[in-house]
Design a protein around this motif. Structure first.
Motif, PDB file in Angstrom:
ATOM      1  N   LYS A   1       0.917  -1.162  -0.014  1.00  0.00           N
ATOM      2  CA  LYS A   1      -0.100  -0.264   0.130  1.00  0.00           C
ATOM      3  C   LYS A   1       1.075   1.214  -0.044  1.00  0.00           C
ATOM      4  CE  LYS A   1      -3.264   2.197   3.197  1.00  0.00           C
ATOM      5  NZ  LYS A   1      -4.124   1.672   4.350  1.00  0.00           N
ATOM      6  N   THR A   2       0.844   2.143  -1.002  1.00  0.00           N
ATOM      7  CA  THR A   2       1.609   3.396  -0.874  1.00  0.00           C
ATOM      8  C   THR A   2       1.000   4.315  -0.071  1.00  0.00           C
ATOM      9  OG1 THR A   2       0.464   4.313  -2.897  1.00  0.00           O
ATOM     10  CG2 THR A   2       2.389   2.753  -3.329  1.00  0.00           C
ATOM     11  N   ASP A   3       1.667   5.717  -0.202  1.00  0.00           N
ATOM     12  CA  ASP A   3       1.156   6.527   0.378  1.00  0.00           C
ATOM     13  C   ASP A   3       0.127   7.413  -0.157  1.00  0.00           C
ATOM     14  OD1 ASP A   3       2.721   6.594   3.072  1.00  0.00           O
ATOM     15  OD2 ASP A   3       4.451   7.535   2.068  1.00  0.00           O
ATOM     16  N   VAL A   4      -0.737   8.206   0.525  1.00  0.00           N
ATOM     17  CA  VAL A   4      -1.590   8.917  -0.368  1.00  0.00           C
ATOM     18  C   VAL A   4      -0.848  10.272  -1.083  1.00  0.00           C
ATOM     19  CG1 VAL A   4      -3.673  10.292  -0.497  1.00  0.00           C
ATOM     20  CG2 VAL A   4      -3.395   8.192   1.184  1.00  0.00           C
ATOM     21  N   ARG A   5      -1.184  10.151  -2.467  1.00  0.00           N
ATOM     22  CA  ARG A   5      -0.447  11.454  -3.004  1.00  0.00           C
ATOM     23  C   ARG A   5      -1.689  12.052  -3.880  1.00  0.00           C
ATOM     24  NH1 ARG A   5       2.451  11.436  -0.033  1.00  0.00           N
ATOM     25  NH2 ARG A   5       4.618  10.932   0.005  1.00  0.00           N
ATOM     26  N   PRO A   6      -1.382  13.283  -4.385  1.00  0.00           N
ATOM     27  CA  PRO A   6      -2.129  14.296  -5.102  1.00  0.00           C
ATOM     28  C   PRO A   6      -1.742  13.753  -6.641  1.00  0.00           C
ATOM     29  CG  PRO A   6      -0.404  15.508  -4.550  1.00  0.00           C
ATOM     30  CD  PRO A   6      -0.209  14.353  -3.698  1.00  0.00           C
TER      31      PRO A   6
ATOM     32  N   LYS B   1      -5.223  24.108 -11.808  1.00  0.00           N
ATOM     33  CA  LYS B   1      -4.891  22.690 -11.862  1.00  0.00           C
ATOM     34  C   LYS B   1      -5.798  22.041 -10.957  1.00  0.00           C
ATOM     35  CE  LYS B   1      -0.296  22.359 -12.930  1.00  0.00           C
ATOM     36  NZ  LYS B   1       1.307  22.086 -12.244  1.00  0.00           N
ATOM     37  N   VAL B   2      -6.544  20.957 -11.263  1.00  0.00           N
ATOM     38  CA  VAL B   2      -7.453  20.169 -10.228  1.00  0.00           C
ATOM     39  C   VAL B   2      -6.836  18.917 -10.001  1.00  0.00           C
ATOM     40  CG1 VAL B   2      -9.681  19.147  -9.982  1.00  0.00           C
ATOM     41  CG2 VAL B   2      -9.420  21.190 -11.416  1.00  0.00           C
ATOM     42  N   LEU B   3      -6.627  18.635  -8.449  1.00  0.00           N
ATOM     43  CA  LEU B   3      -5.750  17.559  -8.256  1.00  0.00           C
ATOM     44  C   LEU B   3      -6.797  16.803  -7.243  1.00  0.00           C
ATOM     45  CD1 LEU B   3      -2.801  19.450  -7.395  1.00  0.00           C
ATOM     46  CD2 LEU B   3      -2.680  17.489  -8.899  1.00  0.00           C
TER      47      LEU B   3
END
Length: 382
Positions: free
Chosen positions: A96-101, A149-151
């Motif tokens: 499981k990776t970290d949460v990223r935009p 920019k929409v992330l």
């Protein structure tokens, strides 16, 4: 009513059951399975009319919480015909990776005042791995300026097939990347999707372009499942349902005076003797109760067992029989086991290019049994 209630509570998504949907309109259910992207988009557009104020920043997502069992599939059986279709996968979370935009679209305004895009924003949707930008307005060819920019949040899981579901134990479990976005992402403190948990994932199969060393697009593609809903599977043995007959049998067995002997005789019955070892294995599988001392130090109630003996004395067979009884287990062989493979490894994730934690055998067997064969073949540091 449910939609209004969800909107008033400010929920990020609306749970929809496939069976409710097909009961209401059979055709709609079939359309959803055949063209999931289009139908989901239409449903999310339709949701906007339930909002009182017109300018909705972020309408709710539609989350499909059930799928017919015909859509359930093993990871190894996913083929190109499943691209763009819904699938239901069950597996073990390995990484499981970290949460990223993640960038979803870039908004531009045209610099030419007479162009219609000088007032309304021009949205460039990002669908590929490389960000897509524009220099000139597609309508009047004037220059444009980037205004927004929409992330959104995104996270990557690696799902692995559950060992018990494989036909024979020699098969290697296959893996699949699952992309979670927006309300599905969860930090490490949320144990729902942490490595070691068994989950059901409902999602849409997508293809990812692989770039060659020269930077060109390869003719081979990679597969990924874009998650739409994720939940824990009910495989925890504290939730096993015992029927009335089984309960009666258990009570009848427990009233016998020689209950221990009966259980020992029925543990690996094809192996003669070794009754003390079998008794120890049984006690280990049942587990004891932990003791908390007066000063708050906890002594665990579970034992470890180390079996040492001549070759051919049925050590591996006893280990295998213990694994067959245990509801949750991990089996590893000492030759292939390393310290990292038993505890946890930090790996570079190809998808997000970040670091991710991959669970090893001891982590995955938490609350169950971890069986390690040929311990003497492991290197000393491991």
């Amino acid at each position: 009513k449910e939609i209004k209630k969800a909107i008033n509570e400010g929920k990020p998504y609306l749970p929809v059951s496939f069976f409710d949907l097909s009961e209401f309109d059979m055709n709609l259910g079939e359309q959803l399975l055949a063209y999931p992207n289009d139908v989901l988009m239409l449903m999310e557009e339709t949701l906007k009319q339930f909002y009182e104020d017109e300018e909705v920043k972020k309408p709710m997502k539609i989350r499909l919480v059930t799928l017919p069992s015909t859509e359930k599939i093993m990871i190894r059986d996913i083929r190109s015909e499943h691209l763009g279709k819904f699938v239901l996968l069950e597996g073990l979370v390995r990484r499981k990776t970290d949460v990223r935009p993640r960038l979803t679209h870039i908004e531009y305004l045209c610099t030419n005042p007479s162009c219609s895009f000088s007032e309304s924003k021009l949205k460039i949707v990002q669908l590929e791995d490389k960000a897509k930008t524009i220099k000139t307005c597609p309508k009047c060819k004037s220059g444009v300026e980037q205004v927004n920019k929409v992330l959104i949040d995104s996270q990557n899981l690696v799902l692995e097939e559950i060992p018990e579901h494989l036909e024979n134990s020699s098969e290697q479990p296959k893996r699949m990347h699952v992309l979670l976005q927006e309300d599905l992402v969860s930090p490490f403190k949320d144990s729902r999707t942490n490595p070691g948990s068994r989950v059901y994932v409902i999602g849409i199969v997508r293809e990812i372009a692989i770039t060659t060393k020269t930077g060109a697009e390869s003719i081979n593609y990679d597969l990924i499942v874009e998650g739409n809903h994720i939940e824990l599977s009910e495989d925890d043995y504290s939730e096993i349902v015992i029927s009335k007959e089984e309960e009666a049998q258990i009570k009848e067995l427990s009233s016998k005076e020689n209950v221990m002997e009966v259980l020992v005789e029925n543990t690996a019955p094809s192996i003669f003797g070794h009754s003390k070892i079998k008794e120890a294995i049984l006690l280990q599988l049942f587990g004891g109760s932990g003791v908390v001392k007066g000063d708050g130090i906890r002594t665990r109630g579970d034992i470890h067992i180390l079996l040492i003996g001549d070759p051919g004395a049925a050590k591996s067979q006893l280990l295998k029989s213990a694994v067959r009884i245990a509801p949750k287990y991990m089996f590893v062989s000492g030759k292939s086991a390393s310290a990292a493979g038993l505890t946890a490894t930090v790996m570079k994730d190809e998808m997000t290019k970040g670091w991710a934690l991959e669970a090893g055998a001891l982590v995955l067997a938490n609350g169950g049994l971890c069986a390690i064969d040929e311990l003497d073949k492991m290197s000393d540091e491991d």
